[in-house]
Write a protein that holds these residues in place. Structure first.
Motif: not given
Length: 488
Positions: A289-292, A465-471, A417-421, A52-64
């Motif tokens: 570890f990643l899920f934590s 936190l800040e990258s979609t290429s976390a690996l 695990v892909s580059d965006d986690l 319902s949020d019109s401005s959904q936040l993509k939070f680095g690789s945490l969203s994926t």
């Protein structure tokens, strides 16, 4: 979330630029602001990514990463409850936050459950307790009978006033969320910094904030260096996430952190021409570890990264707490510590965790058995009643026991695990499809075996936190090194 509540904030605005110079606030607003450091990352991702949020936040690789937990079949988790723990991680400061005038964290508060057979004297052994509903008991039944807690320990009782800061304290808050005591010198210095004179008098306004505005302020604190101005303008936040330069993702390790921790082996498929990580083949311990990451409070993340993170305004908020006096500004040292280094909620710690984080210590509770009227009491009451001390089960344990299993993910198992986690069960066909889709030649890829320890773990946390290429970014220093061939 608290409904119908409203906060009032006095702000000083540069009329020409419609820019907030600073705000003046008391304990109610500052308590809400400081509470931003207490929710786990998974809760923040969920709150700011609602459909319902019109401005959904993509939070680095945490969203994926969060989406991977949601999409992964329950059979890959030790328990169904374990999966829900990752999707709805609890806030260890929930008892404090529920007293806020506006509490945006809608995660269920801690409740206590016991097996009905135990209450009916049909269960042998020490009485077991769960902080989550429908956890399996050692007898096979579900622990779904909610227990009332009668507390005499002051730590378990609700305070009647305030949350984190003292009731009578007054604060100045800058546009980038620096919090300072409200003093004459502070006001004059801020006005001078912004070049305000008698001929250029800023405008005083009153800003009213409900749940939606507080959520927007949380979003702004993660995205912007001017979250208060963005809130006033009611427009899109100016995105100022500061991405680290390539090769600088590994945070500086302080002497207080023990780097002699366990290590995890991973195999990474790397693009030789660019040193980019395409995907990794990992086992269940690395996925745990990643899920934590989703269970770690935001304030604890800032602490792990040495007080510096890509979220400029959150870093300012964190540093402000360091400079505020106990008793004069913050109600107690315990509360200050809770904000500077919030712990994981009870039973959320994984046995194989690499990062130096702790979970809250469970209170010592006893059960007064009285059939359907049984109830829990804290230790201070126990000398006066016939009762038995209860033992908390691990909700991640599939047999309902108190023994802590490795983590959330069932093993032995292999994942990709892909580059965006993004995490999925391992499949050779999926790898081939991915290479074909990306039009990558097999001659340009190589497999690298890596050992993940404390430094790499912190690098991956920071990059998530800040990258979609976390690996790629989190392991950049390792990836830049030439591949070492094995001795024949």
């Amino acid at each position: 979330m608290a409904g119908g509540e409203e906060l009032t904030l006095k702000i000083l605005v540069d009329k020409a630029q419609n820019k907030v110079l600073f705000a003046e606030a008391g304990e109610e607003f500052v308590d809400v602001l400081l509470s931003f450091l207490t929710p786990p990352l998974g809760t923040i991702v969920r709150l700011l990514s609602m459909p319902s949020d019109s401005s959904q936040l993509k939070f680095g690789s945490l969203s994926t990463l969060y989406q991977s937990v949601s999409a992964l079949q329950t059979k890959h988790f030790w328990t169904k409850v374990g999966k829900d723990m990752l999707l709805n991680p609890r806030n260890s400061a929930a008892a404090q936050c529920q007293k806020l005038k506006i509490d945006i964290d809608d995660t269920a508060r801690t409740k206590y459950f016991m097996c009905p057979d135990m209450l009916n004297n049909k269960h042998a052994g020490s009485p077991l307790l769960s902080t989550l509903e429908d956890v399996k008991c050692t007898c096979g039944s579900l622990m779904n009978t909610q227990m009332e807690l009668v507390a005499s320990d002051v730590r378990l009782q609700e305070s009647t006033s305030g949350v984190f800061v003292t009731e009578t304290a007054s604060f100045i808050i800058t546009d980038d969320l620096q919090i300072m005591p409200n003093l004459l010198g502070t006001t004059v210095a801020l006005l001078s910094t912004h070049g305000k004179t008698d001929r250029n008098v800023p405008e005083q306004r009153t800003l009213k904030m409900g749940v939606e505005e507080v959520l927007n302020l949380l979003r702004g604190s993660l995205l912007s260096k001017t979250p208060l101005t963005d809130l006033v303008r009611q427009g899109p936040f100016s995105c100022d996430i500061v991405k680290s330069d390539t090769g600088k993702y590994l945070p500086r390790i302080t002497d207080s952190i023990n780097t002699n921790c366990r290590r995890m082996a991973v195999k990474v498929l790397v693009l030789k021409s660019t040193k980019k990580a395409l995907l990794a083949q990992v086992e269940e311990d690395f996925v745990d570890f990643l899920f934590s990451f989703l269970t770690i409070p935001l304030g604890s993340v800032v602490s792990l990264l040495g007080g510096e993170c890509s979220f400029w305004s959150i870093s300012n908020l964190y540093k402000s707490i360091l400079s505020l006096d106990v008793e004069r500004h913050i109600k107690s040292q315990d509360l200050k510590d809770m904000l500077l280094e919030p712990m994981l909620a009870q039973k959320f710690l994984c046995k194989n965790q690499i990062l130096p984080i702790r979970e809250v210590e469970a209170p010592t509770l006893c059960c007064v058995f009285n059939g359907p009227h049984s109830y829990l009491i804290d230790k201070q009451n126990s000398p006066f009643l016939q009762c038995s001390q209860v033992i908390c089960v691990d909700p991640k344990n599939p047999t309902g026991g108190t023994t802590v299993v490795g983590g959330f993910i069932k093993g032995p198992a292999t994942f990709m695990v892909s580059d965006d986690l993004t995490v999925i069960p391992f499949s050779s066909l999926s790898i081939i499809s991915a290479l074909n889709r990306l039009n990558i030649s097999l001659g340009d890829v190589e497999e690298r075996e890596m050992s993940i320890g404390m430094e790499e773990a912190l690098g991956l946390l920071k990059a998530s936190l800040e990258s979609t290429s976390a690996l790629t970014d989190g392991l950049s220093l390792v990836l830049q090194k030439p591949k070492q061939e094995k001795n024949p």
